[in-house]
Motif scaffolding. Structure first.
Motif, PDB file in Angstrom:
ATOM      1  N   THR A   1     -14.216  -1.817  -0.739  1.00 34.36           N
ATOM      2  CA  THR A   1     -12.932  -1.302  -0.487  1.00 34.36           C
ATOM      3  C   THR A   1     -12.697  -0.814   0.774  1.00 34.36           C
ATOM      4  O   THR A   1     -13.316   0.255   1.154  1.00 34.36           O
ATOM      5  CB  THR A   1     -12.567  -0.092  -1.654  1.00 34.36           C
ATOM      6  OG1 THR A   1     -12.942  -0.696  -2.823  1.00 34.36           O
ATOM      7  CG2 THR A   1     -11.261   0.289  -1.535  1.00 34.36           C
TER       8      THR A   1
ATOM      9  N   ASN B   1      -0.288  -1.240 -10.639  1.00 33.03           N
ATOM     10  CA  ASN B   1      -1.425  -2.117 -10.092  1.00 33.03           C
ATOM     11  C   ASN B   1      -1.405  -3.234 -10.714  1.00 33.03           C
ATOM     12  O   ASN B   1      -1.733  -4.288  -9.942  1.00 33.03           O
ATOM     13  CB  ASN B   1      -2.663  -1.324 -10.363  1.00 33.03           C
ATOM     14  CG  ASN B   1      -3.158  -0.578  -9.281  1.00 33.03           C
ATOM     15  OD1 ASN B   1      -2.447  -0.459  -8.209  1.00 33.03           O
ATOM     16  ND2 ASN B   1      -4.388   0.176  -9.550  1.00 33.03           N
TER      17      ASN B   1
ATOM     18  N   SER C   1      -6.220   1.008  -4.984  1.00 31.12           N
ATOM     19  CA  SER C   1      -6.886   2.303  -5.040  1.00 31.12           C
ATOM     20  C   SER C   1      -5.712   3.163  -4.756  1.00 31.12           C
ATOM     21  O   SER C   1      -5.816   4.421  -5.001  1.00 31.12           O
ATOM     22  CB  SER C   1      -8.005   2.454  -3.988  1.00 31.12           C
ATOM     23  OG  SER C   1      -7.410   2.268  -2.535  1.00 31.12           O
ATOM     24  N   MET C   2      -4.634   2.862  -3.912  1.00 33.04           N
ATOM     25  CA  MET C   2      -3.378   3.535  -3.596  1.00 33.04           C
ATOM     26  C   MET C   2      -2.798   4.094  -4.527  1.00 33.04           C
ATOM     27  O   MET C   2      -2.237   5.116  -4.417  1.00 33.04           O
ATOM     28  CB  MET C   2      -2.537   2.994  -2.628  1.00 33.04           C
ATOM     29  CG  MET C   2      -3.136   2.345  -1.344  1.00 33.04           C
ATOM     30  SD  MET C   2      -4.542   3.645  -0.561  1.00 33.04           S
ATOM     31  CE  MET C   2      -3.216   4.966  -0.238  1.00 33.04           C
TER      32      MET C   2
ATOM     33  N   HIS D   1      -2.471   8.012  -3.555  1.00 37.66           N
ATOM     34  CA  HIS D   1      -1.101   8.300  -3.478  1.00 37.66           C
ATOM     35  C   HIS D   1      -0.779   9.473  -4.228  1.00 37.66           C
ATOM     36  O   HIS D   1      -0.202  10.788  -4.051  1.00 37.66           O
ATOM     37  CB  HIS D   1       0.017   7.367  -3.635  1.00 37.66           C
ATOM     38  CG  HIS D   1       0.160   6.444  -2.263  1.00 37.66           C
ATOM     39  ND1 HIS D   1       0.261   6.870  -1.134  1.00 37.66           N
ATOM     40  CD2 HIS D   1       0.161   5.145  -2.401  1.00 37.66           C
ATOM     41  CE1 HIS D   1       0.068   5.763  -0.356  1.00 37.66           C
ATOM     42  NE2 HIS D   1       0.428   4.745  -1.056  1.00 37.66           N
TER      43      HIS D   1
ATOM     44  N   PHE E   1      -8.310  -2.078  -1.977  1.00 42.49           N
ATOM     45  CA  PHE E   1      -7.636  -1.133  -1.110  1.00 42.49           C
ATOM     46  C   PHE E   1      -6.358  -0.733  -1.647  1.00 42.49           C
ATOM     47  O   PHE E   1      -6.090   0.303  -1.920  1.00 42.49           O
ATOM     48  CB  PHE E   1      -7.868  -1.412   0.339  1.00 42.49           C
ATOM     49  CG  PHE E   1      -6.529  -0.513   0.892  1.00 42.49           C
ATOM     50  CD1 PHE E   1      -6.668   0.606   1.428  1.00 42.49           C
ATOM     51  CD2 PHE E   1      -5.517  -1.280   1.561  1.00 42.49           C
ATOM     52  CE1 PHE E   1      -5.707   1.466   2.018  1.00 42.49           C
ATOM     53  CE2 PHE E   1      -4.511  -0.683   2.438  1.00 42.49           C
ATOM     54  CZ  PHE E   1      -4.774   0.867   2.580  1.00 42.49           C
ATOM     55  N   LEU E   2      -5.488  -1.840  -1.998  1.00 42.90           N
ATOM     56  CA  LEU E   2      -4.333  -1.806  -2.390  1.00 42.90           C
ATOM     57  C   LEU E   2      -4.125  -1.111  -3.836  1.00 42.90           C
ATOM     58  O   LEU E   2      -3.176  -0.229  -3.928  1.00 42.90           O
ATOM     59  CB  LEU E   2      -3.813  -2.952  -2.297  1.00 42.90           C
ATOM     60  CG  LEU E   2      -3.349  -3.741  -0.989  1.00 42.90           C
ATOM     61  CD1 LEU E   2      -2.659  -5.188  -1.040  1.00 42.90           C
ATOM     62  CD2 LEU E   2      -2.365  -2.817  -0.118  1.00 42.90           C
TER      63      LEU E   2
ATOM     64  N   ARG F   1       1.118  -4.710  -8.455  1.00 50.57           N
ATOM     65  CA  ARG F   1       0.657  -5.091  -7.283  1.00 50.57           C
ATOM     66  C   ARG F   1      -0.123  -6.418  -7.115  1.00 50.57           C
ATOM     67  O   ARG F   1       0.141  -7.521  -6.259  1.00 50.57           O
ATOM     68  CB  ARG F   1      -0.386  -4.018  -6.819  1.00 50.57           C
ATOM     69  CG  ARG F   1       0.269  -2.977  -6.087  1.00 50.57           C
ATOM     70  CD  ARG F   1      -0.554  -1.923  -5.574  1.00 50.57           C
ATOM     71  NE  ARG F   1       0.099  -0.693  -4.564  1.00 50.57           N
ATOM     72  CZ  ARG F   1       0.375   0.519  -5.209  1.00 50.57           C
ATOM     73  NH1 ARG F   1      -0.024   0.704  -6.447  1.00 50.57           N
ATOM     74  NH2 ARG F   1       0.864   1.265  -4.432  1.00 50.57           N
TER      75      ARG F   1
ATOM     76  N   SER G   1       1.514   0.184  10.534  1.00 54.00           N
ATOM     77  CA  SER G   1       0.202   0.136   9.616  1.00 54.00           C
ATOM     78  C   SER G   1      -0.691  -0.933  10.470  1.00 54.00           C
ATOM     79  O   SER G   1      -0.216  -1.889  10.928  1.00 54.00           O
ATOM     80  CB  SER G   1       0.310  -0.370   8.213  1.00 54.00           C
ATOM     81  OG  SER G   1       1.176   0.179   7.449  1.00 54.00           O
TER      82      SER G   1
ATOM     83  N   TRP H   1       0.926  -1.352  -0.002  1.00 53.82           N
ATOM     84  CA  TRP H   1      -0.079   0.152   0.139  1.00 53.82           C
ATOM     85  C   TRP H   1       0.801   1.207  -0.083  1.00 53.82           C
ATOM     86  O   TRP H   1       0.381   2.493  -0.126  1.00 53.82           O
ATOM     87  CB  TRP H   1      -1.068   0.049   1.308  1.00 53.82           C
ATOM     88  CG  TRP H   1      -0.717   0.291   2.457  1.00 53.82           C
ATOM     89  CD1 TRP H   1      -0.154  -0.489   3.247  1.00 53.82           C
ATOM     90  CD2 TRP H   1      -1.107   1.664   3.195  1.00 53.82           C
ATOM     91  NE1 TRP H   1      -0.022   0.181   4.406  1.00 53.82           N
ATOM     92  CE2 TRP H   1      -0.604   1.571   4.653  1.00 53.82           C
ATOM     93  CE3 TRP H   1      -1.832   2.766   3.027  1.00 53.82           C
ATOM     94  CZ2 TRP H   1      -0.920   2.695   5.260  1.00 53.82           C
ATOM     95  CZ3 TRP H   1      -2.186   3.850   3.810  1.00 53.82           C
ATOM     96  CH2 TRP H   1      -1.571   3.704   5.029  1.00 53.82           C
TER      97      TRP H   1
END
Length: 443
Positions: free
Chosen positions: A279, A376, A331-332, A336, A328-329, A379, A232, A215
């Motif tokens: 999310t 992504n 979306s970062m 960011h 969630f990951l 990721r 975290s 993330w």
């Protein structure tokens, strides 16, 4: 001869989609404390997306609450919420009413959308602030007495920082910001991790580090990623509350949690939360916005106790939660970028009247959607490799993601586009909600 001024109104909001009778009773106790301690009119708002038997039990709990001067309760199921939203959207004159309704009341779980509904209802009720709690959390106690976060929230929100400075334990705020009103007050949690991935650490500490580090921005150094992993999702650890401590500052987003947060209307009536579905973390945007816009906040230590509900331990609950974590990951990549833009803008995020400029925020969001998806894809590759190492249901989950990769990538980008649309529409929706007034809610 004129009468006494009407008390200020605040909204203590609890969104839920699960059985939480004990939490309802506890939050009602916090509402009573706020009314008694500060003389405010507290609107206890329960947005209930539970199934019918659970809602019925919640209604019995709400009906049995003692009558407390200064506390008004609103228990709204999704049909009542939908009726309110339809009236507000119609009054706002949106060109895409069905699209807005689907963003604010989607068929899937959305942490941001449920809080956005609370924001609009608070506007209709004439509240000056929203104080959010979660159904999977509880209050700490000291000598048998609940430790209520609202104690710090009501005392600070909306007041000039220079005044609040005399009432906190410590001030770490540039004098350039002292004339601005306090926009946010919050704390964190103690207990279980806020994200249900503790089992990953138990199975393989290296895999846990690999997954959690995803993330962070991809370009970060290994040392920076390691520091992020270490802090975290752990909140304030496990040390229980013993005495109050509060700091007037630009609140670090890593130090507060959405189960224990409050915002002034000057924040949530300007910019909404992302309405992304399935999310986790989609409701944290305003915490970053307050910090980056150099709006003062109060960070206190009345942390809430976090616990996990049994559903997360089931196979279905596991798959649902892990999907939300993956989204969630992804979306970062976009957030960011937006956070970097907001941090660079700083006070330029505010207009001449010190109000957040929603148009600037929406512009950053749209700019982010032009980013290359390569990060992504990387990721998803790393998640696949990491979860297959763990075996069992983690490996099965990794295999199940293969067929959904493109859909997940599309959704991550589309979620940002929809957030930009909602941000563009938000001012009109808030004005419409105010015009609807208190008669537009029931419960």
């Amino acid at each position: 001869m004129s009468g006494a001024a009407a008390p200020e109104r605040i909204c203590l909001a609890l969104p839920t989609d699960r059985a939480c009778s004990a939490t309802l009773t506890a939050v009602a106790g916090e509402a009573a404390y706020a009314a008694r301690r500060f003389g405010v009119e507290v609107h206890l708002l329960v947005l209930d997306s539970s199934d019918e038997p659970t809602r019925a039990e919640h209604a019995r709990v709400m009906a049995a609450l003692p009558v407390v001067p200064g506390v008004l309760t609103h228990h709204l199921d999704e049909e009542e919420q939908r009726a309110f939203l339809e009236r507000v959207i119609r009054r706002a004159g949106s060109a895409e009413p069905e699209r807005l309704l689907s963003l604010l009341l989607p068929p899937a779980v959305s942490y941001g959308a449920c809080t956005d509904r609370a924001f609009l209802i608070a506007a209709a009720l004439g509240c000056r602030s929203v104080h959010r709690r979660d159904s999977d959390s509880a209050y700490q106690t000291l000598d048998g007495v609940p430790v209520h976060p609202v104690h710090h929230e009501v005392a600070a929100l909306g007041r000039p920082a220079a005044q609040v400075a005399h009432e906190v334990s410590e001030t770490v705020l540039d004098t350039a910001h002292a004339g601005r009103p306090v926009a946010m007050a919050g704390a964190s949690f103690i207990g279980e991790l806020s994200v249900d991935i503790g089992e990953v650490a138990e199975l393989d500490e290296a895999v846990y580090h690999e997954v959690v580090s995803l993330w962070a921005p991809a370009h970060w150094s290994e040392e920076s990623k390691r520091e992020l992993v270490e802090e975290s999702f752990r909140g304030a650890g496990t040390t229980p509350f013993t005495a109050d401590r509060s700091t007037l500052t630009l609140v670090d987003p890593m130090r507060v949690d959405m189960c224990n947060i409050s915002f002034s209307r000057e924040v949530y009536e300007r910019v909404p939360l992302p309405p992304a579905t399935d999310t986790i973390g989609s409701d944290y945007f305003l915490i970053h916005l307050v910090h980056d816009a150099t709006l003062p906040g109060v960070l206190h230590n009345r942390h809430i106790e976090n616990f996990y509900t049994p559903h997360r331990r089931t196979d279905a609950g596991f798959r649902q939660y892990q999907t939300r974590f993956v989204k969630f990951l992804l979306s970062m990549l976009y957030f960011h970028f937006v956070y970097d833009r907001m941090a660079a803008a700083g006070p330029a995020l505010l207009d001449a009247d010190q109000h957040v400029r929603a148009d600037v925020v929406a512009g950053f969001l749209r700019e982010s959607t032009r980013l290359d998806r390569a990060e992504n894809r990387w990721r998803l590759d790393r998640i696949d490799t990491a979860y297959r190492k763990l075996g069992g249901r983690y490996e099965a989950f990794a295999r199940s993601l293969v067929a959904h990769r493109e859909r997940l990538l599309d959704e991550a980008e589309h979620d940002i586009e929809e957030f930009a649309l909602l941000t563009d529409s938000w001012a009109a929706l808030v004005r419409a909600a105010r015009s609807e007034g208190t008669g537009s809610t029931s419960g």
